[in-house]
Design a protein around this motif. Structure first.
Motif, PDB file in Angstrom:
ATOM      1  N   ILE A 114       3.124  12.049   1.766  1.00  0.00           N
ATOM      2  CA  ILE A 114       4.606  12.180   1.237  1.00  0.00           C
ATOM      3  C   ILE A 114       4.709  11.929  -0.171  1.00  0.00           C
ATOM      4  CG2 ILE A 114       6.953  10.933   1.389  1.00  0.00           C
ATOM      5  CD1 ILE A 114       6.048  12.478   3.804  1.00  0.00           C
ATOM      6  N   GLY A 115       3.896  11.044  -0.789  1.00  0.00           N
ATOM      7  CA  GLY A 115       3.775  10.886  -2.186  1.00  0.00           C
ATOM      8  C   GLY A 115       3.493  12.044  -3.204  1.00  0.00           C
ATOM      9  N   THR A 116       2.240  13.108  -2.330  1.00  0.00           N
ATOM     10  CA  THR A 116       2.074  14.173  -3.168  1.00  0.00           C
ATOM     11  C   THR A 116       3.226  15.208  -2.923  1.00  0.00           C
ATOM     12  OG1 THR A 116      -0.170  13.828  -2.490  1.00  0.00           O
ATOM     13  CG2 THR A 116       0.418  15.984  -2.847  1.00  0.00           C
ATOM     14  N   ILE A 117       3.758  15.279  -1.808  1.00  0.00           N
ATOM     15  CA  ILE A 117       4.857  16.339  -1.698  1.00  0.00           C
ATOM     16  C   ILE A 117       6.099  15.867  -2.654  1.00  0.00           C
ATOM     17  CG2 ILE A 117       6.490  17.200  -0.166  1.00  0.00           C
ATOM     18  CD1 ILE A 117       4.501  16.852   1.969  1.00  0.00           C
ATOM     19  N   VAL A 118       6.625  14.620  -2.485  1.00  0.00           N
ATOM     20  CA  VAL A 118       7.689  14.364  -3.452  1.00  0.00           C
ATOM     21  C   VAL A 118       7.506  14.294  -4.886  1.00  0.00           C
ATOM     22  CG1 VAL A 118       9.168  12.224  -3.790  1.00  0.00           C
ATOM     23  CG2 VAL A 118       8.623  12.838  -1.646  1.00  0.00           C
ATOM     24  N   LEU A 119       6.121  13.956  -5.459  1.00  0.00           N
ATOM     25  CA  LEU A 119       6.020  13.754  -6.875  1.00  0.00           C
ATOM     26  C   LEU A 119       5.762  15.231  -7.203  1.00  0.00           C
ATOM     27  CD1 LEU A 119       6.069  10.655  -6.516  1.00  0.00           C
ATOM     28  CD2 LEU A 119       4.134  10.939  -8.035  1.00  0.00           C
ATOM     29  N   ASN A 120       5.224  15.903  -6.572  1.00  0.00           N
ATOM     30  CA  ASN A 120       5.096  17.367  -6.904  1.00  0.00           C
ATOM     31  C   ASN A 120       6.247  18.194  -7.050  1.00  0.00           C
ATOM     32  OD1 ASN A 120       2.028  18.687  -7.287  1.00  0.00           O
ATOM     33  ND2 ASN A 120       2.088  16.956  -5.851  1.00  0.00           N
ATOM     34  N   VAL A 144       0.632   4.025 -16.141  1.00  0.00           N
ATOM     35  CA  VAL A 144       1.757   4.973 -16.111  1.00  0.00           C
ATOM     36  C   VAL A 144       2.533   5.098 -17.325  1.00  0.00           C
ATOM     37  CG1 VAL A 144       3.947   5.610 -14.715  1.00  0.00           C
ATOM     38  CG2 VAL A 144       1.937   4.663 -13.407  1.00  0.00           C
ATOM     39  N   MET A 145       2.794   3.890 -17.956  1.00  0.00           N
ATOM     40  CA  MET A 145       3.641   4.010 -19.029  1.00  0.00           C
ATOM     41  C   MET A 145       2.933   4.752 -20.226  1.00  0.00           C
ATOM     42  SD  MET A 145       6.627   2.822 -18.200  1.00  0.00           S
ATOM     43  CE  MET A 145       7.244   2.875 -19.900  1.00  0.00           C
ATOM     44  N   ILE A 146       1.695   4.571 -20.297  1.00  0.00           N
ATOM     45  CA  ILE A 146       0.721   5.261 -21.387  1.00  0.00           C
ATOM     46  C   ILE A 146       0.902   6.820 -21.104  1.00  0.00           C
ATOM     47  CG2 ILE A 146      -1.581   5.773 -22.100  1.00  0.00           C
ATOM     48  CD1 ILE A 146      -2.043   2.950 -21.786  1.00  0.00           C
ATOM     49  N   THR A 188       0.920  -1.160  -0.203  1.00  0.00           N
ATOM     50  CA  THR A 188      -0.070   0.093  -0.040  1.00  0.00           C
ATOM     51  C   THR A 188       0.831   1.168  -0.180  1.00  0.00           C
ATOM     52  OG1 THR A 188      -1.895  -1.192   1.353  1.00  0.00           O
ATOM     53  CG2 THR A 188      -1.876   1.326   1.372  1.00  0.00           C
ATOM     54  N   THR A 189       2.028   1.210   0.757  1.00  0.00           N
ATOM     55  CA  THR A 189       2.824   2.397   0.784  1.00  0.00           C
ATOM     56  C   THR A 189       3.483   2.818  -0.649  1.00  0.00           C
ATOM     57  OG1 THR A 189       3.716   1.856   3.197  1.00  0.00           O
ATOM     58  CG2 THR A 189       4.949   3.282   1.924  1.00  0.00           C
ATOM     59  N   CYS A 190       3.869   1.742  -1.191  1.00  0.00           N
ATOM     60  CA  CYS A 190       4.736   1.839  -2.661  1.00  0.00           C
ATOM     61  C   CYS A 190       3.551   2.386  -3.491  1.00  0.00           C
ATOM     62  CB  CYS A 190       5.204   0.530  -2.954  1.00  0.00           C
ATOM     63  SG  CYS A 190       6.602   0.136  -2.033  1.00  0.00           S
ATOM     64  N   VAL A 191       2.324   1.777  -3.520  1.00  0.00           N
ATOM     65  CA  VAL A 191       1.215   2.114  -4.598  1.00  0.00           C
ATOM     66  C   VAL A 191       0.713   3.555  -4.254  1.00  0.00           C
ATOM     67  CG1 VAL A 191      -0.921   1.333  -5.360  1.00  0.00           C
ATOM     68  CG2 VAL A 191       0.458  -0.383  -5.003  1.00  0.00           C
ATOM     69  N   LEU A 192       0.381   3.833  -3.012  1.00  0.00           N
ATOM     70  CA  LEU A 192      -0.110   5.163  -2.962  1.00  0.00           C
ATOM     71  C   LEU A 192       0.944   6.199  -2.940  1.00  0.00           C
ATOM     72  CD1 LEU A 192      -2.744   4.569  -0.231  1.00  0.00           C
ATOM     73  CD2 LEU A 192      -2.981   4.705  -2.839  1.00  0.00           C
ATOM     74  N   MET A 193       2.262   6.027  -2.610  1.00  0.00           N
ATOM     75  CA  MET A 193       3.396   7.093  -2.730  1.00  0.00           C
ATOM     76  C   MET A 193       3.479   7.153  -4.413  1.00  0.00           C
ATOM     77  SD  MET A 193       6.410   6.645  -0.297  1.00  0.00           S
ATOM     78  CE  MET A 193       7.374   7.869  -0.997  1.00  0.00           C
ATOM     79  N   GLY A 194       3.386   6.331  -5.054  1.00  0.00           N
ATOM     80  CA  GLY A 194       3.759   6.325  -6.362  1.00  0.00           C
ATOM     81  C   GLY A 194       2.518   6.824  -7.442  1.00  0.00           C
ATOM     82  N   LEU A 195       1.366   6.688  -6.920  1.00  0.00           N
ATOM     83  CA  LEU A 195       0.407   7.039  -7.794  1.00  0.00           C
ATOM     84  C   LEU A 195      -0.440   8.268  -7.111  1.00  0.00           C
ATOM     85  CD1 LEU A 195      -1.011   3.402  -8.506  1.00  0.00           C
ATOM     86  CD2 LEU A 195       0.083   5.238  -9.984  1.00  0.00           C
TER      87      LEU A 195
END
Length: 498
Positions: free
Chosen positions: A408-414, A344-346, A273-280
């Motif tokens: 954390i995913g929101t902050i890092v990806l943005n 994601v690749m698309i 769950t951590t990996c998926v939600l951080m990434g997406l």
């Protein structure tokens, strides 16, 4: 023929799920409204992400204490109290005339959700302890929760343009009222509340302070590098988490009960769950700004553009994963991750002239199916076999994992997208802002792919079935806490706290 007790159980599921829907939709309802909020009350560019992150961080930091409170004070009490508090906080956030009051309202919403969410999931878990009905109930619950995340994007866009961004926060008030009245009428009354141990409150405060300091430090490092302020915040966060560990080791009733977190399958569900939600999760915001800033979509059009994501997420949760969440969780998770990677690749092929129908639409459908298929088995494993006195605590741990990962995913990806856009603009001075925005998005998507691959590795190593293929319920009491096959088919069953 459906008996009266069965009708009551499914009615309880409906009201508990409605409570979770309220929490889930407010995670994303402000995303599409952010440009309008920023223009109306004078939010700066660095501050705008905190309209999202303040909610998630307050939610995550208080969840373990909220779960402990629910287990001691009673799930019915905390479910209703959490709904009432959430409604009041929504009124404050929607009425804000300045950034500070808006952020106060968002923090209050997060703290209220931290009490409400674990109570709702604990109620569902206790009402459906095992078997096919549990798989169906978890499928419905997860699909509504996941759809709420995506539906927030749609509702936020529609209300912002047709009415005002303030209705994006006031929208939940009727649902809050219905869930509170239904819960009060159907949920059984509980014994006298037990006082929450002081150490639990100290531990919860340390956790909240640590997460907030780490998130602020990460955000600062993304915008200004590792300056003195960023290093100080990151250090304070680490010190708070270390202090939390010390306090918890001496606590008679720790926020992270060993019986709950010791099972390998449960740990695997947390990590996946951590990996998926951080990434997406950060992609929701990035896609919002792509549609509005690059493609010129209105808030309504942006909201409507996310409807396929909502529908496919519900389909993935209910039709594809609900039936097999107990017996084939690893296969479901791997299939869902494969769909998410394809999406994601698309999206990495986006450019200013990309067509919504040929690029974003198929990506949304695949992403929704993937998320729904992954989250149901993870939700099921996170609470399976937990005794009634630890049900809300187990629910809170899983919900905390979700919210920390999302924040954390929101902050890092943005941050990655902003850095990538600035770098592209510096290297290509003749390029327009659209090209820079897309370049930043593509950089962030690279991290997303890596996190999804890591989630697949974790699933292979940790995830096992929660029940054998034979659907016949075992003769043991549903509250016995058996989670042997969730950890490993050959592991021995251990009885959790009754």
């Amino acid at each position: 023929m459906v008996t009266q007790p069965d009708r009551r159980r499914w009615a309880i599921l409906a009201f508990a799920t409605l409570g979770q829907f309220v929490v889930a939709i407010d995670v994303t309802v402000a995303n599409v409204a952010l440009p309008s909020i920023q223009a109306d009350i004078g939010l700066s560019d660095p501050a705008r992400q905190w309209v999202i992150a303040a909610y998630s961080l307050a939610f995550a930091g208080a969840l373990l204490s909220g779960g402990r409170l629910a287990d001691t004070a009673g799930h019915r009490r905390t479910f209703i109290a959490g709904l009432v508090s959430f409604g009041l906080a929504s009124i404050v956030a929607g009425s804000a005339q300045e950034p500070v009051l808006l952020l106060v309202g968002r923090v209050w919403q997060g703290l209220s959700g931290a009490v409400l969410a674990p109570s709702a999931l604990a109620i569902v878990s206790a009402t459906f302890p095992r078997g096919r009905d549990r798989a169906r109930a978890m499928g419905i619950y997860s699909s509504v929760a996941a759809s709420g995340l995506a539906l927030g994007l749609v509702v936020g866009g529609l209300l912002t343009q047709l009415l005002t961004w303030r209705w994006a926060f006031w929208f939940v008030l009727p649902f809050v009222a219905v869930a509170a009245v239904g819960g009060a009428a159907l949920l059984p009354r509980e014994a006298h509340a037990v006082r929450v141990p002081r150490r639990d409150l100290v531990g919860g405060s340390l956790l909240l302070a640590g997460l907030a300091a780490l998130a602020l430090g990460v955000a600062r490092s993304q915008s200004d590098g590792l300056d003195t302020t960023a290093v100080t915040l990151l250090t304070a966060g680490v010190v708070s988490i270390v202090a939390l560990v010390v306090v918890e080791r001496r606590a008679s009733a720790p926020l992270l009960p060993p019986a709950v977190v010791a099972q390998p399958a449960r740990v695997g569900a947390y990590l996946v769950t951590t990996c998926v939600l951080m990434g997406l999760f950060g992609l929701f915001i990035l896609a919002t700004f792509y549609l509005q800033e690059v493609k010129g979509y209105s808030p309504v059009a942006t909201g409507l553009a996310f409807i396929p994501l909502v529908a496919s997420m519900a389909l993935g949760a209910m039709a594809l994963s609900g039936r097999f969440a107990n017996t084939h969780p690893r296969l479901l998770i791997l299939a869902g991750l494969a769909l998410a990677v394809a999406a994601v690749m698309i999206m990495r092929g986006l450019d200013p002239t990309s067509s919504y129908v040929t690029v974003l639409l198929p990506a949304e459908i695949l992403l929704g199916l993937g998320l729904g298929t992954v989250l149901v088995p993870c939700t099921n494993i996170s609470t399976y076999g937990v005794g009634p006195r630890q049900a809300a605590g187990a629910s809170a741990i899983y919900a905390a994992v979700q919210q920390v990962s999302a924040a954390i995913g929101t902050i890092v990806l943005n941050g990655m997208a902003a850095v990538g856009a600035a770098s592209w603009a510096a290297d290509h001075p003749d390029a327009g802002p659209s090209e820079s925005t897309i370049a930043g998005l593509v950089d962030a998507l690279g991290l997303t792919v890596g996190l999804l691959v890591l989630a697949a590795v974790v699933a292979v190593v940790f995830i096992r079935p929660t029940e054998p293929p034979d659907p016949t319920p075992p003769s043991r009491s549903p509250d016995s806490g058996a989670l042997a096959v969730a950890a490993h088919p050959t592991s021995r069953t251990s009885r959790e706290e009754p």
